[in-house]
Design a protein around this motif. Structure first.
Motif, short mmCIF file in Angstrom:
data_model
loop_
_atom_site.label_atom_id
_atom_site.label_comp_id
_atom_site.label_asym_id
_atom_site.label_seq_id
_atom_site.Cartn_x
_atom_site.Cartn_y
_atom_site.Cartn_z
N PRO A 571 0.83 -1.21 0.00
CA PRO A 571 0.00 0.00 0.00
C PRO A 571 0.86 1.27 0.00
CG PRO A 571 0.02 -1.00 2.17
CD PRO A 571 0.73 -1.96 1.27
N VAL A 572 0.46 2.23 -0.80
CA VAL A 572 1.16 3.50 -0.90
C VAL A 572 0.16 4.62 -0.62
CG1 VAL A 572 2.36 5.08 -2.46
CG2 VAL A 572 2.87 2.64 -2.54
N GLY A 573 0.54 5.54 0.26
CA GLY A 573 -0.34 6.65 0.60
C GLY A 573 -0.58 7.57 -0.58
N LEU A 574 -1.82 8.02 -0.72
CA LEU A 574 -2.21 8.91 -1.81
C LEU A 574 -2.44 10.31 -1.26
CD1 LEU A 574 -3.01 9.14 -4.83
CD2 LEU A 574 -5.36 8.66 -4.13
N MET A 593 -7.33 8.27 -12.13
CA MET A 593 -6.67 9.55 -11.96
C MET A 593 -5.15 9.37 -12.14
SD MET A 593 -6.56 10.29 -7.86
CE MET A 593 -8.32 10.07 -7.70
N PRO A 594 -4.47 10.35 -12.75
CA PRO A 594 -3.02 10.27 -12.91
C PRO A 594 -2.32 10.49 -11.57
CG PRO A 594 -3.83 12.35 -13.79
CD PRO A 594 -5.03 11.56 -13.40
N VAL A 595 -1.33 9.64 -11.27
CA VAL A 595 -0.62 9.68 -10.01
C VAL A 595 0.88 9.55 -10.29
CG1 VAL A 595 -0.21 8.51 -7.81
CG2 VAL A 595 -2.54 8.76 -8.67
N VAL A 596 1.69 10.36 -9.60
CA VAL A 596 3.15 10.27 -9.69
C VAL A 596 3.66 9.66 -8.38
CG1 VAL A 596 5.30 11.54 -10.02
CG2 VAL A 596 3.21 12.31 -11.18
N VAL A 597 4.36 8.53 -8.49
CA VAL A 597 4.87 7.83 -7.31
C VAL A 597 6.28 8.31 -7.03
CG1 VAL A 597 5.29 5.59 -6.24
CG2 VAL A 597 3.44 5.84 -7.90
N LEU A 598 6.50 8.80 -5.80
CA LEU A 598 7.79 9.39 -5.42
C LEU A 598 8.34 8.72 -4.17
CD1 LEU A 598 6.65 13.12 -5.53
CD2 LEU A 598 7.81 11.92 -7.36
N GLY A 599 9.65 8.91 -3.93
CA GLY A 599 10.26 8.50 -2.67
C GLY A 599 11.17 7.31 -2.83
N GLU A 600 11.57 6.75 -1.70
CA GLU A 600 12.43 5.59 -1.66
C GLU A 600 12.26 4.88 -0.33
OE1 GLU A 600 16.43 6.90 -2.01
OE2 GLU A 600 16.40 8.11 -0.20
N HIS A 601 12.58 3.60 -0.32
CA HIS A 601 12.48 2.77 0.88
C HIS A 601 11.07 2.88 1.45
CE1 HIS A 601 16.68 2.24 0.31
NE2 HIS A 601 17.01 3.48 0.66
N ASP A 602 10.96 3.31 2.72
CA ASP A 602 9.64 3.39 3.36
C ASP A 602 8.95 4.72 3.14
OD1 ASP A 602 10.00 0.83 4.38
OD2 ASP A 602 10.99 1.57 6.20
N ARG A 603 9.63 5.67 2.52
CA ARG A 603 9.03 6.99 2.26
C ARG A 603 8.53 7.06 0.83
NH1 ARG A 603 13.09 11.25 2.61
NH2 ARG A 603 11.43 12.71 3.12
N VAL A 604 7.46 6.34 0.52
CA VAL A 604 6.91 6.31 -0.82
C VAL A 604 5.47 6.81 -0.76
CG1 VAL A 604 6.32 4.87 -2.80
CG2 VAL A 604 8.39 4.39 -1.50
N TYR A 605 5.17 7.79 -1.63
CA TYR A 605 3.83 8.35 -1.69
C TYR A 605 3.42 8.52 -3.15
CZ TYR A 605 4.40 9.52 3.26
OH TYR A 605 4.62 9.46 4.60
N GLY A 606 2.12 8.47 -3.37
CA GLY A 606 1.57 8.78 -4.68
C GLY A 606 0.95 10.16 -4.66
N VAL A 657 4.53 16.22 3.08
CA VAL A 657 3.54 15.13 3.19
C VAL A 657 3.60 14.50 4.57
CG1 VAL A 657 2.89 12.87 2.30
CG2 VAL A 657 3.57 14.67 0.71
N GLU A 658 4.82 14.21 5.04
CA GLU A 658 4.96 13.58 6.35
C GLU A 658 4.42 14.48 7.47
OE1 GLU A 658 9.12 12.90 6.27
OE2 GLU A 658 8.97 10.97 5.23
N LYS A 659 4.58 15.78 7.32
CA LYS A 659 4.06 16.70 8.34
C LYS A 659 2.53 16.70 8.32
CE LYS A 659 4.35 21.48 9.98
NZ LYS A 659 4.48 21.01 11.37
N LEU A 660 1.92 16.67 7.12
CA LEU A 660 0.47 16.62 7.03
C LEU A 660 -0.07 15.33 7.64
CD1 LEU A 660 -0.17 18.03 3.43
CD2 LEU A 660 -0.69 19.15 5.60
N VAL A 661 0.64 14.22 7.38
CA VAL A 661 0.21 12.93 7.94
C VAL A 661 0.33 12.96 9.46
CG1 VAL A 661 0.73 10.47 8.04
CG2 VAL A 661 0.77 11.65 5.84
N ALA A 662 1.46 13.46 9.95
CA ALA A 662 1.68 13.49 11.41
C ALA A 662 0.65 14.37 12.11
CB ALA A 662 3.09 13.97 11.71
N ASP A 663 0.26 15.49 11.47
CA ASP A 663 -0.70 16.41 12.08
C ASP A 663 -2.14 16.00 11.83
OD1 ASP A 663 1.51 17.83 12.85
OD2 ASP A 663 1.32 19.38 11.30
N GLY A 664 -2.36 14.95 11.03
CA GLY A 664 -3.71 14.51 10.73
C GLY A 664 -4.48 15.46 9.86
N ARG A 665 -3.78 16.25 9.05
CA ARG A 665 -4.45 17.25 8.21
C ARG A 665 -4.52 16.86 6.74
NH1 ARG A 665 -1.81 21.59 7.54
NH2 ARG A 665 0.20 21.02 8.46
#
Length: 805
Positions: A571-574, A593-606, A657-665
């Motif tokens: 699973p990759v976060g959208l 929908m068009p999605v660009v997959v970015l990151g590496e290792h455990d830091r992968v997001y769409g 992205v990680e800050k938005l996820v951590a803040d629940g926003r």
């Protein structure tokens, strides 16, 4: 030195340039003579370099430089004539003399009379020692030169046997320091604590920018940036500039021809007005009406022929101008490129001297030193490469006794290989040392609290090597002048990531470490994936893009208050690009929908975007300093048609992205149901390598209400088709990389695209050309020669209907 001979710094600057150039020859030649003392070609090259420096010093009036070069020349001539076999003492003295000549050329503080004042004692000591070595009466240790203020590598204290080359005291270069760099404080070998005693420094033989500024009288902040340009490249730039000037002369007659066509159309309009007056006249007759109509038709036909000819000429000019501008840009860009050897000069000397200071015999093998690299990349590589090499000498290569016991040659070998691969610069550094003790590494990981013992026991070798890149991590228990502070590899890693590269660390069982650096060839251009977000164009550097995909709405899952989709089985976060950029989000009304997959290792997001616009090569244009750091944005650029583009800072974006996820926003990506999707605009992809034709067709279709995307050639169009959905494709035939016929064939052979309508618009209007296009699978063939607005729009409407479903 006679002060009258040096009325300003210009003469000394000339000698400094000569000293730098000849020092490269001397360093390379003397190191080669250390391995083969009777190599005639190296003896000749070194002798000529010393002789040239002696003559240059005499002309400038540097008596100290004359004396140093003269005794070096005596040594080399004696070796040439067979009366002297160069020993370790001779090699050390020759290398020290080389450093001293550069120090004379770049005197501390820019003092023009340094060699006759503060440096006189040092020069006298060297000349006396060299004479003693030549007389075979040297009993005292080699005189040490004063070190610069920066810390470096200190030779071992205490008596060392001079009969063993591996343990002979190193005569380390002290006249110069490594070039200034943003990584000087961290990326080099771990710096020693400031001490009251001076220490010779194993450093690269380059003058510092500060010294250069002292000679020129300029401060660091105002010094003009200089760039060396190959004469042949400059000639090619001038030749193409003259071609470009000649090409501009074509525009005037072309404009005149257009004016003539315009006058022809005006006469046709006047003839139509006359025919209209004739119709209202009572004397009108069929014969007169027929003649007038024929004349109007003739005029309109002439105007149409002239317009077609002008369009052909304009398209040919567009091809010529585009090709010329690309050649001109590529050649101008090559002026920024320098061989890697410009940045690694002195590395072999540094490795040799550091090895001797640590009681080791080490040899550096270089290959690919002529590989071309952008000047800015080369400058940033200086400190990281120097650290990796010093790290290999200190941590990797064992002492001669240990190597003998292991059945290895006493001399250790470090290799640096450079090459181009797939448009990237690849640098590999590896050694034949013992490598990392993984048991000790695992114990250090646990002791530093970086992992629990049971977790550390399950770590693979590749996972454990990643810990070496963490800030402050070191396997050394004590701090030495060379290592132990753990501030090196993490800085190397940061530099590589900062230029959109990557660093891999591996180790084969029983062998030394292997560092694999992959970097862009230049920071001036970037290959990027263009996307549209909220009606604006943005670019993702391809070096950070794992994949561009089309994610179906049904494949999006809600996991722990965040949307996810599957990528490579996990699973990759959208996330929404519009939310990251704080722009209004458009509802995605397509099934996918068009999605660009970015990151590496455990830091992968769409990252969900509105549209994928295809790959482009962009010229990076830095943003104005007054703007400061813009969140998630690295730089700007312009596309071929002048559209402004912002280039994403992917690392910054991942942190956002990680800050938005951590803040629940993190908000959901907006979607609409199938009932709303029926009201969407129909999408058309225009594929043509002519900017003129491409823009004309785009504007016509957009004006009628269609959603239009463009591609610059067949390959670009094929990539866009695989990532997005369209209702119609309009393509040219003759295009680079993939022509229109091949594109149509690929579309018809792709299961998901077989029913997609395709129209060919081409200058080739012969019947056999039309049949070839239709046989390939095109649904419509329109010749550009008879092209007009209504014909294209009517054909599109016949194939897919009105713009809105």
């Amino acid at each position: 030195m006679n002060p009258e001979q040096l009325r300003d710094a210009s003469m000394l600057e000339l000698f400094a340039l000569e000293a730098d150039s000849q020092a490269e020859v001397l360093n390379a030649g003397v190191l080669a003579l250390e391995r083969d003392p009777v190599a005639a070609d190296h003896l000749e090259a070194c002798m000529r370099a010393a002789h040239s420096l002696k003559g240059a010093a005499r002309i400038v009036g540097l008596d100290g430089g004359v004396r140093v070069a003269h005794v070096m020349e005596d040594c080399l001539v004696a070796a040439q004539r067979g009366g002297l076999l160069l020993s370790a003492a001779h090699i050390d003295a020759l290398l020290q003399g080389t450093d001293l000549l550069q120090r004379i050329g770049h005197p501390p503080g820019g003092k023009l009379d340094w060699s006759e004042t503060d440096g006189r004692e040092e020069i006298d000591a060297f000349v006396a020692h060299m004479a003693a070595v030549l007389d075979d009466t040297a009993a005292a240790p080699v005189p040490r030169v004063r070190a610069p203020a920066a810390g470096g590598v200190q030779a071992p204290a205490g008596p060392v046997s001079e009969s063993d080359p591996a343990t002979t005291p190193a005569i380390l270069p002290a006249s110069v320091q490594p070039r200034a760099s943003a990584h000087d404080g961290a990326a080099g070998a771990d710096q020693p604590e400031p001490a009251g005693t001076s220490a010779p420094t194993a450093a690269r033989p380059h003058a510092t920018p500060r010294d250069d500024a002292a000679f020129s009288g300029e401060s660091d902040g105002t010094q003009e940036r200089m760039l060396r340009v190959n004469a042949d490249r400059l000639d090619r730039v001038l030749t193409m500039a003259s071609e470009a000037m000649v090409e501009t002369h074509w525009l005037h007659p072309f404009g005149v021809a257009l004016q003539q066509t315009r006058r022809q159309q005006m006469r046709a309009m006047q003839a139509i007005d006359g025919m209209q007056a004739l119709l209202s006249s009572p004397e009108a007759s069929v014969a007169r009406m027929g003649a007038a109509l024929a004349e109007v038709r003739r005029m309109l036909g002439d105007a149409s022929d002239q317009l077609s000819q002008r369009a052909d000429e304009l398209d040919q000019y567009d091809h010529r101008a585009s090709r010329l501008s690309r050649r001109l840009y590529d050649t101008a860009l090559s002026c920024r490129m320098r061989p890697l050897s410009d940045g690694i000069t002195g590395y072999a000397r540094m490795v040799r001297d550091l090895g001797r200071a640590l009681g080791k015999s080490v040899h550096l093998e270089l290959s690919g030193e002529h590989t071309q690299v952008d000047r800015d990349i080369l400058d940033q590589l200086d400190a990281p490469l120097a650290h990796l090499l010093r790290n290999a000498v200190d941590h990797g290569i064992e002492s001669p006794a240990v190597r003998r016991a292991a059945g290895k040659p006493e001399e250790g070998r470090i290799s640096l290989h450079a090459r181009h691969n797939a448009g990237r610069l690849v640098i590999e550094i590896f050694d034949d040392g013992a490598g990392v003790d993984f048991d000790a590494l695992r114990a250090t990981i646990v002791r530093r609290g970086l992992a629990q013992p049971d977790t550390a026991a399950r770590l693979s070798q590749a996972e454990m090597l990643e810990f070496l890149l963490l800030p402050g991590f070191s396997l050394r228990e004590t701090v030495s002048e060379v290592s132990g502070r753990g501030v090196g590899l993490d800085a190397v890693h940061d530099m590589v990531r900062g230029v959109r590269g990557n660093l891999r660390v591996t180790q084969q069982p029983g062998s030394g470490m292997h560092f694999h650096l992959e970097l862009p060839l230049t920071l001036s251009i970037v290959r990027a994936l263009l996307v549209e977000v909220a009606g604006e164009a943005y670019a993702f550097p391809l070096g950070h893009v794992l994949r561009a995909a089309s994610v179906r709405r049904d494949d999006i899952e809600q996991i722990e208050s965040q949307q996810h989709f599957r990528h490579d089985g996990r699973p990759v976060g959208l996330v929404s690009a519009a939310q990251l950029l704080q722009r209004p989000e458009r509802a995605h009304d397509d099934a996918a929908m068009p999605v660009v997959v970015l990151g590496e290792h455990d830091r992968v997001y769409g990252v969900a975007v509105d549209r994928l616009l295809g790959e482009r090569t962009l010229v990076v244009q830095p943003l104005a300093p007054a703007l400061g750091k813009i969140k998630d944005i690295a730089a700007g650029s312009l596309t071929d048609d002048g559209t402004p583009v912002l280039i994403f800072d992917v690392e910054d974006m991942l942190r956002s992205v990680e800050k938005l996820v951590a803040d629940g926003r993190l908000s959901r990506v907006r979607q609409v149901g199938p009932e709303t999707a029926q009201l969407r605009r129909k999408r058309v992809l225009v594929v043509d390598d002519s900017l003129t034709v491409r823009e004309l067709e785009r504007k016509l279709l957009a004006g009628r209400g269609y959603d239009v995307a463009v591609a610059v050639d067949g390959m670009d169009g094929w990539n866009v088709l695989r990532a997005e959905q369209f209702d119609l494709v309009i393509t040219d035939v003759d295009m680079p990389r993939m022509d229109g016929i091949e594109l149509v064939g690929r579309i018809r052979s792709e299961p998901g695209l077989q029913q997609l309508p395709v129209m060919i618009v081409s200058y080739k209007d012969r019947e056999q050309d039309r049949e070839r296009g239709l046989q390939a699978g095109a649904d419509y063939y329109l010749a550009k020669g008879s092209f007009h607005d209504a014909a294209l729009l009517d054909a599109v409407q016949d194939l897919i209907g009105e713009a809105r479903a």
